[in-house]
Design an enzyme around this catalytic site. Sequence first.
Site, PDB file in Angstrom:
ATOM      1  N   GLY A 168      43.975  28.118  21.709  1.00 15.86           N
ATOM      2  CA  GLY A 168      42.988  27.159  22.217  1.00 15.86           C
ATOM      3  C   GLY A 168      43.202  26.858  23.683  1.00 15.86           C
ATOM      4  O   GLY A 168      42.240  26.707  24.449  1.00 15.86           O
ATOM      5  N   GLN A 173      24.307  44.638  53.565  1.00 16.80           N
ATOM      6  CA  GLN A 173      24.544  45.125  52.211  1.00 16.80           C
ATOM      7  C   GLN A 173      25.985  44.893  51.752  1.00 16.80           C
ATOM      8  O   GLN A 173      26.234  44.579  50.579  1.00 16.80           O
ATOM      9  CB  GLN A 173      24.211  46.615  52.147  1.00 16.80           C
ATOM     10  CG  GLN A 173      24.218  47.190  50.735  1.00 16.80           C
ATOM     11  CD  GLN A 173      23.848  48.666  50.730  1.00 16.80           C
ATOM     12  OE1 GLN A 173      24.619  49.497  51.193  1.00 16.80           O
ATOM     13  NE2 GLN A 173      22.670  48.983  50.213  1.00 16.80           N
ATOM     14  N   GLU A 205      49.805  29.694  30.297  1.00 15.20           N
ATOM     15  CA  GLU A 205      49.209  29.942  28.974  1.00 15.20           C
ATOM     16  C   GLU A 205      49.271  31.416  28.592  1.00 15.20           C
ATOM     17  O   GLU A 205      48.418  31.941  27.879  1.00 15.20           O
ATOM     18  CB  GLU A 205      47.752  29.447  28.907  1.00 15.20           C
ATOM     19  CG  GLU A 205      47.537  27.994  29.283  1.00 15.20           C
ATOM     20  CD  GLU A 205      48.214  27.034  28.325  1.00 15.20           C
ATOM     21  OE1 GLU A 205      48.710  27.484  27.284  1.00 15.20           O
ATOM     22  OE2 GLU A 205      48.254  25.840  28.625  1.00 15.20           O
ATOM     23  N   SER A 234      48.750  37.657  32.237  1.00 17.46           N
ATOM     24  CA  SER A 234      47.744  38.685  31.932  1.00 17.46           C
ATOM     25  C   SER A 234      48.358  39.811  31.102  1.00 17.46           C
ATOM     26  O   SER A 234      47.694  40.391  30.231  1.00 17.46           O
ATOM     27  CB  SER A 234      47.153  39.256  33.228  1.00 17.46           C
ATOM     28  OG  SER A 234      46.357  38.279  33.878  1.00 17.46           O
TER      29      SER A 234
END
Length: 387
Positions: A242, A280, A364, A367
Amino acid sequence: MDFRLTEEQEMIREMVREFSEKELKPKAAYYDETGEFPFEPLRKLAELGLMGMNIPPEYGGSNVGTVAYSLAITEIAKGCASTAVTTSVTNMVAEVIYEFGTEEAKSKYLPKICSGEYPAGAFALTEPHAGSDAASIRTTAVRDGDYYVINGQKTLITSGEHAGVAVVWAVTDKEAPKGKGISAFIVEKGTPGFIVGKNEKKMGQRASSTNDLFFEECRVPKENLLGKEGDGFKISMVELNGGRIGIASLALGIGYAAIDYATEYAKTREQFGQPIANFQAIQWMIADSYTELDAAQLLVLRAAFLKDQKVPFAKEASMAKLFASETAKRVTMRAIQILGGYGYTKEYPVERYHRDAIVTTLYEGTSEIQRLVIARSILGKRLGTYR
């Protein structure tokens, strides 16, 4: 498939967006510069019902669900990442007490968390020798009559200095297999033997306190045990799933704030006789950034939806956290590039956004740990058994 938010979710997002714009964004640079803990903003967020978003009203919460929680954390992070991480972890602490605490513990602690009487909550799992390998913690808790006596050290604990209550993991059975003898306890601030150490000086999210915690013969009532003895590691893994939704949501907010600012800057900054937004190279950076952030948000909201449906969501939460945090890091770097040399100065907020984003790939679960969780879920067994 319906991607529309409910009326309540839209209302919460708009309410928090307005609060963030008026109350958080104007003060974010000050908090970053001084490292001052944001007591007042956190108190106001509690008044808005944002410190117990998955806690029932009878304990002081708003119980609006994980999707609304994700939306709220994203909007808070757009204004101040330090306030957002404090809010996220405090909600996480409230949830673990609600899900695993005794009725006595829930009635005693949850109203104080949800109301803002406690400025924050702390999730005390990490130790100097146990970061990603959480099952290797060394802090111990020994039963002594009606108490557990805790000894050990925690490190890099968010809000450790200011939390009214900390959830602390400790080994209660040294003879159990690795990860099986760990239990979790609620420890109140001010408990004798509970000592707060230094506040780390960090690259980003500087107004979020990050502390060492020391426990020296710290006596905690047996009623403060969460679940049963030996349930601690399982509880931590459930709650981290969570928590990853919260950090993914936070990363989104930082990323959106950075590219929103850079996009507006590109419309007014002129080079070669025209706004740089006409070029661009700039357009592609903007297009890529919003595309990646929107894709990340879909992953985050999917994980939040699954959690609200009370179905397994561990893999989806790790996917969301991995992609959102890495995207935020890339997008904030692009925002600096769009501003050029100005993006490297403290006069503009994009350098702060980048510093704030980096840690979302670390806490938490890094990666790399998210990739392990995802791979193991897909493969259906522990890695290392395949040739």
